[in-house]
Scaffold this motif. Structure first.
Motif, PDB file in Angstrom:
ATOM      1  N   ARG A  40       0.830  -1.212   0.000  1.00 33.54           N
ATOM      2  CA  ARG A  40       0.000   0.000   0.000  1.00 33.54           C
ATOM      3  C   ARG A  40       0.863   1.260   0.000  1.00 33.54           C
ATOM      4  NH1 ARG A  40       0.280  -1.574   5.159  1.00 33.54           N
ATOM      5  NH2 ARG A  40       0.614   0.045   6.727  1.00 33.54           N
ATOM      6  N   CYS A  41       2.067   1.173   0.543  1.00 33.33           N
ATOM      7  CA  CYS A  41       3.008   2.291   0.521  1.00 33.33           C
ATOM      8  C   CYS A  41       3.716   2.348  -0.840  1.00 33.33           C
ATOM      9  CB  CYS A  41       4.027   2.130   1.652  1.00 33.33           C
ATOM     10  SG  CYS A  41       5.326   3.389   1.686  1.00 33.33           S
ATOM     11  N   LYS A  42       4.198   1.197  -1.285  1.00 36.22           N
ATOM     12  CA  LYS A  42       4.967   1.143  -2.529  1.00 36.22           C
ATOM     13  C   LYS A  42       4.173   1.678  -3.718  1.00 36.22           C
ATOM     14  CE  LYS A  42       7.701  -2.222  -2.918  1.00 36.22           C
ATOM     15  NZ  LYS A  42       8.164  -3.616  -2.996  1.00 36.22           N
ATOM     16  N   ASP A  83      -3.495  13.676  -2.025  1.00 36.37           N
ATOM     17  CA  ASP A  83      -2.450  12.778  -2.529  1.00 36.37           C
ATOM     18  C   ASP A  83      -1.321  12.665  -1.513  1.00 36.37           C
ATOM     19  OD1 ASP A  83      -2.789  12.117  -5.745  1.00 36.37           O
ATOM     20  OD2 ASP A  83      -3.886  13.868  -5.064  1.00 36.37           O
ATOM     21  N   CYS A  84      -0.930  13.794  -0.946  1.00 36.63           N
ATOM     22  CA  CYS A  84       0.133  13.801   0.051  1.00 36.63           C
ATOM     23  C   CYS A  84      -0.314  13.100   1.329  1.00 36.63           C
ATOM     24  CB  CYS A  84       0.551  15.242   0.342  1.00 36.63           C
ATOM     25  SG  CYS A  84       1.914  15.362   1.511  1.00 36.63           S
ATOM     26  N   GLU A  85      -1.504  13.409   1.794  1.00 38.19           N
ATOM     27  CA  GLU A  85      -1.992  12.818   3.038  1.00 38.19           C
ATOM     28  C   GLU A  85      -2.164  11.302   2.928  1.00 38.19           C
ATOM     29  OE1 GLU A  85      -5.482  15.179   3.749  1.00 38.19           O
ATOM     30  OE2 GLU A  85      -4.314  16.789   4.715  1.00 38.19           O
ATOM     31  N   GLU A  86      -2.669  10.838   1.784  1.00 36.89           N
ATOM     32  CA  GLU A  86      -2.836   9.386   1.593  1.00 36.89           C
ATOM     33  C   GLU A  86      -1.487   8.685   1.491  1.00 36.89           C
ATOM     34  OE1 GLU A  86      -5.524   8.725  -1.672  1.00 36.89           O
ATOM     35  OE2 GLU A  86      -7.103   9.917  -0.693  1.00 36.89           O
ATOM     36  N   ASP A  90      -0.537   5.818   4.138  1.00 33.43           N
ATOM     37  CA  ASP A  90      -0.258   4.464   3.665  1.00 33.43           C
ATOM     38  C   ASP A  90       1.185   4.030   3.939  1.00 33.43           C
ATOM     39  OD1 ASP A  90      -2.866   4.166   2.854  1.00 33.43           O
ATOM     40  OD2 ASP A  90      -2.454   4.497   0.725  1.00 33.43           O
ATOM     41  N   CYS A  91       2.068   4.993   4.197  1.00 34.00           N
ATOM     42  CA  CYS A  91       3.476   4.669   4.454  1.00 34.00           C
ATOM     43  C   CYS A  91       3.888   4.882   5.905  1.00 34.00           C
ATOM     44  CB  CYS A  91       4.377   5.518   3.550  1.00 34.00           C
ATOM     45  SG  CYS A  91       4.271   5.121   1.792  1.00 34.00           S
ATOM     46  N   ARG A  92       3.004   5.344   6.742  1.00 33.89           N
ATOM     47  CA  ARG A  92       3.391   5.789   8.095  1.00 33.89           C
ATOM     48  C   ARG A  92       4.125   4.711   8.889  1.00 33.89           C
ATOM     49  NH1 ARG A  92       0.663   5.611  12.680  1.00 33.89           N
ATOM     50  NH2 ARG A  92       0.966   7.849  13.006  1.00 33.89           N
ATOM     51  N   ASP A  93       3.813   3.436   8.656  1.00 38.84           N
ATOM     52  CA  ASP A  93       4.463   2.358   9.412  1.00 38.84           C
ATOM     53  C   ASP A  93       5.561   1.646   8.628  1.00 38.84           C
ATOM     54  OD1 ASP A  93       2.881   2.815  11.708  1.00 38.84           O
ATOM     55  OD2 ASP A  93       1.244   1.665  10.821  1.00 38.84           O
ATOM     56  N   ALA A  94       5.780   2.048   7.376  1.00 38.34           N
ATOM     57  CA  ALA A  94       6.902   1.510   6.601  1.00 38.34           C
ATOM     58  C   ALA A  94       8.200   2.029   7.225  1.00 38.34           C
ATOM     59  CB  ALA A  94       6.795   1.939   5.137  1.00 38.34           C
ATOM     60  N   LEU A  95       9.316   1.422   6.878  1.00 33.48           N
ATOM     61  CA  LEU A  95      10.595   1.810   7.471  1.00 33.48           C
ATOM     62  C   LEU A  95      11.504   2.492   6.466  1.00 33.48           C
ATOM     63  CD1 LEU A  95      11.352  -1.458   9.497  1.00 33.48           C
ATOM     64  CD2 LEU A  95      10.334   0.670  10.351  1.00 33.48           C
ATOM     65  N   CYS A 134       6.118  14.691   1.782  1.00 37.07           N
ATOM     66  CA  CYS A 134       5.983  15.165   0.403  1.00 37.07           C
ATOM     67  C   CYS A 134       7.022  16.213   0.017  1.00 37.07           C
ATOM     68  CB  CYS A 134       4.573  15.699   0.179  1.00 37.07           C
ATOM     69  SG  CYS A 134       3.350  14.375   0.353  1.00 37.07           S
ATOM     70  N   GLU A 135       7.423  17.044   0.962  1.00 36.06           N
ATOM     71  CA  GLU A 135       8.348  18.117   0.623  1.00 36.06           C
ATOM     72  C   GLU A 135       9.817  17.752   0.813  1.00 36.06           C
ATOM     73  OE1 GLU A 135       7.038  21.718   2.559  1.00 36.06           O
ATOM     74  OE2 GLU A 135       5.181  21.752   1.383  1.00 36.06           O
ATOM     75  N   LYS A 136      10.103  16.788   1.683  1.00 34.86           N
ATOM     76  CA  LYS A 136      11.505  16.476   1.968  1.00 34.86           C
ATOM     77  C   LYS A 136      12.044  15.270   1.210  1.00 34.86           C
ATOM     78  CE  LYS A 136      11.568  18.409   6.628  1.00 34.86           C
ATOM     79  NZ  LYS A 136      11.707  18.086   8.061  1.00 34.86           N
TER      80      LYS A 136
END
Length: 175
Positions: A40-42, A83-86, A90-95, A134-136
């Motif tokens: 979901r992150c990828k 788009d940024c928030e989703e 979806d990536c918040r727990d990815a490493l 999104c910005e960094k």
């Protein structure tokens, strides 16, 4: 995921195929640098690659780049808020081990590895807010727009091609 641009794309079908690989020839970049990135992150990173490689509507944000690996880059593309928030959600727990994926990797093996002393941490620690992600992550390629999808004032990473490409009007507005 690059199919929304199929009727008017700046990329080839092969580029689209490569954008979906974990280890692509496009940049020799490994999404799984801190273990397997959740699908979901990828999907957001694949869509980001499709936008960057295939969109004919990024012209107003193309800048010259003084880099060994590219001559141009995009800068401050106003990415629609959802788009940024989703992407962040979806990536918040990815490493990951870095907040700027454009530079600072260990490339000794030919692919990106975390630099020594940079431990893998959840995205939500590396990027505390959606804006940070999104910005960094691509050193300012995007900026979080306060505008919503369909406003005609921000670039959508995700859209239904059956309804046309909403980014064409946005590019004309900013051109």
């Amino acid at each position: 995921q690059c199919s929304p641009w199929k009727d008017n794309a700046c990329c080839t079908a092969n580029t689209s195929l490569e954008a979906h690989k974990d280890q692509s020839y496009l940049y020799s970049f490994n999404w799984n640098h801190c273990g397997a990135m959740p699908p979901r992150c990828k999907r957001h990173f694949i869509q980001d690659t499709c936008l960057y490689e295939c969109s004919p509507n990024l012209g107003p944000w193309i800048q010259q780049a003084d880099s060994s690996w590219r001559r141009e880059r995009i800068l401050h593309v106003p990415l629609c808020r959802e788009d940024c928030e989703e992407w962040w959600q979806d990536c918040r727990d990815a490493l990951t081990c870095k907040d700027n994926w454009h530079k600072g990797w260990n490339w000794a093996t030919g692919t990106n590895r975390c630099p020594w002393g940079s431990p893998c941490r959840p995205f939500h620690q590396v990027f505390p807010r959606p804006r940070d992600l999104c910005e960094k992550i691509w050193s300012g390629s995007f900026r979080l727009s306060p505008e919503r999808r369909g406003s005609g004032r921000c670039i959508q990473m995700w859209f239904d091609p059956a309804r046309g490409n909403p980014n064409a009007a946005v590019a004309r507005l900013f051109a």
